[in-house]
Motif scaffolding. Structure first.
Motif, PDB file in Angstrom:
ATOM      1  N   THR A  76      -0.875  15.145 -17.262  1.00  0.00           N
ATOM      2  CA  THR A  76      -0.385  15.993 -18.353  1.00  0.00           C
ATOM      3  C   THR A  76       1.106  15.787 -18.586  1.00  0.00           C
ATOM      4  O   THR A  76       1.561  15.614 -19.733  1.00  0.00           O
ATOM      5  CB  THR A  76      -0.672  17.468 -18.059  1.00  0.00           C
ATOM      6  N   GLN A  77       1.903  15.806 -17.498  1.00  0.00           N
ATOM      7  CA  GLN A  77       3.343  15.648 -17.665  1.00  0.00           C
ATOM      8  C   GLN A  77       3.703  14.250 -18.160  1.00  0.00           C
ATOM      9  O   GLN A  77       4.631  14.078 -18.962  1.00  0.00           O
ATOM     10  CB  GLN A  77       4.069  15.962 -16.356  1.00  0.00           C
TER      11      GLN A  77
ATOM     12  N   GLU B 217       2.837  14.109 -21.942  1.00  0.00           N
ATOM     13  CA  GLU B 217       3.818  14.887 -22.704  1.00  0.00           C
ATOM     14  C   GLU B 217       5.164  14.169 -22.764  1.00  0.00           C
ATOM     15  O   GLU B 217       5.855  14.197 -23.791  1.00  0.00           O
ATOM     16  CB  GLU B 217       3.980  16.274 -22.079  1.00  0.00           C
TER      17      GLU B 217
ATOM     18  N   GLU C  22       4.877  11.470 -25.336  1.00  0.00           N
ATOM     19  CA  GLU C  22       4.912  12.055 -26.674  1.00  0.00           C
ATOM     20  C   GLU C  22       6.329  12.465 -27.068  1.00  0.00           C
ATOM     21  O   GLU C  22       6.692  12.433 -28.246  1.00  0.00           O
ATOM     22  CB  GLU C  22       3.973  13.262 -26.729  1.00  0.00           C
TER      23      GLU C  22
ATOM     24  N   ASN D 151       9.004  20.865 -17.030  1.00  0.00           N
ATOM     25  CA  ASN D 151       8.205  19.647 -17.067  1.00  0.00           C
ATOM     26  C   ASN D 151       9.128  18.479 -17.380  1.00  0.00           C
ATOM     27  O   ASN D 151      10.291  18.654 -17.736  1.00  0.00           O
ATOM     28  CB  ASN D 151       7.074  19.748 -18.101  1.00  0.00           C
TER      29      ASN D 151
ATOM     30  N   ALA E 105       8.901  16.396 -19.855  1.00  0.00           N
ATOM     31  CA  ALA E 105       9.155  16.252 -21.286  1.00  0.00           C
ATOM     32  C   ALA E 105      10.434  16.969 -21.706  1.00  0.00           C
ATOM     33  O   ALA E 105      11.123  16.521 -22.637  1.00  0.00           O
ATOM     34  CB  ALA E 105       7.966  16.769 -22.091  1.00  0.00           C
TER      35      ALA E 105
END
Length: 313
Positions: free
Chosen positions: A36-37, A40, A43, A274, A276
């Protein structure tokens, strides 16, 4: 300066093997959290994702390919970012353990520490009176009496089995000036071909301190050894030195690396929730400096990578 006119590659090192669960509730530990991290971060603008694995049960570093396989395919399916697998692992892993997943995956990139060294964060153990897991305190304190091993023969082996045989290119992690000279030795031996991607690492106990003058010295030494414009460099600032050194590195024409492996913080006293968040922060700084951020495909072209289709999975 030619390098200063190029777009800036953002690398994100998602979790690493130095920090422990007690140090931040936001440190990615499980395959789900790492994936997930990483996604992200991509992105948000990271072109390269530098990946370690953690034991899903208690968060300790692991080199188990079965754990890597729980998050690397998901990241590759969800983003076009360059996958960069560690060959450093942790100071407690053997060379065979550290290479197990890279040799299985044959990624576009791997990190490669350019020498054996004292590598420690043992003073951090004094900051915590309680620990989530029994392994954490002895793990951190034990770094005082451990050496990260990467002999000339180890490096030669990695360059051969991953570089020559798998087509993997490297993020050459240089923690000291001597590491640049070791890199030049392997170039002279014909074991490394350009374009070189040199990751200057500052602020780790046992390596170069995080003084701005050291960054200038690191870059000027690389200029002498490889020729200005004969390599691409990136900057990693450990802990609280992350953003100031990265900003300075970008002004000098370099690329940048963020992520919770390198620093748990977003600002003074503020833990990053996180990776991101750190990517977005350095991207804002780059925008203010009128510097453009490289896409994954642009990073591949700049670094001469073989392309994601050539990796094993």
């Amino acid at each position: 300066m030619a390098q200063g006119q190029e777009k800036v590659i953002i690398t994100c090192a998602v979790t690493g093997s130095v920090h422990t669960p007690t140090m931040s509730p936001w440190l990615a530990l499980t395959p789900e959290q790492i994936a997930t991290q990483a996604i992200e971060a991509a992105e948000a603008g990271a072109a390269i994702l530098h990946l370690h694995a953690r034991d899903p049960l208690d968060g300790r570093p692991t080199a188990d390919p079965r754990v890597f396989d729980q998050f690397v395919p998901r990241i590759k399916a969800s983003t076009d970012a360059v996958i960069n697998i560690t060959t450093g692992g942790s100071t407690r892993m053997t060379l065979e353990e550290r290479l197990a997943y890279p040799l299985q995956e044959k990624p576009e990139m791997c990190s490669l520490n350019m020498g054996s060294m004292n590598f420690s964060v043992h003073p951090l153990a004094r900051k915590y009176s309680q620990w989530q897991h029994d392994w954490e305190k002895p793990y951190v304190e034990g770094m005082e009496d451990l050496i990260f091993r990467n002999t000339f023969r180890d490096i030669k082996h990695i360059l051969q089995v991953l570089g020559k045989e798998c087509g993997t290119r490297f993020e050459f992690e240089c923690y000291d000036l001597g590491h640049l000279y070791s890199l030049a030795h392997f170039v002279d031996e014909g074991l490394i071909e350009g374009p070189l991607f040199i990751q200057g690492v500052l602020g780790i106990l046992g390596g170069l301190g995080a003084d701005p003058e050291n960054l200038v010295t690191l870059k000027s030494t690389a200029d002498r050894l490889f020729g200005r414009g004969g390599y691409r460099f990136s900057v990693l600032g450990a802990g609280r030195h992350q953003m100031p050194l990265l900003t300075m590195g970008a002004v000098l024409g370099g690329n940048v690396r963020v992520g919770l492996e390198d620093s748990l913080y977003l600002g003074k006293g503020q833990l990053a929730r996180n990776c991101a968040e750190q990517v977005r922060k350095i991207r804002r700084i780059l925008d203010e400096l009128s510097l453009e951020v490289a896409t994954p495909e642009e990073a591949r072209a700049m670094l001469g990578l073989k392309g994601r289709a050539a990796a094993a999975s």
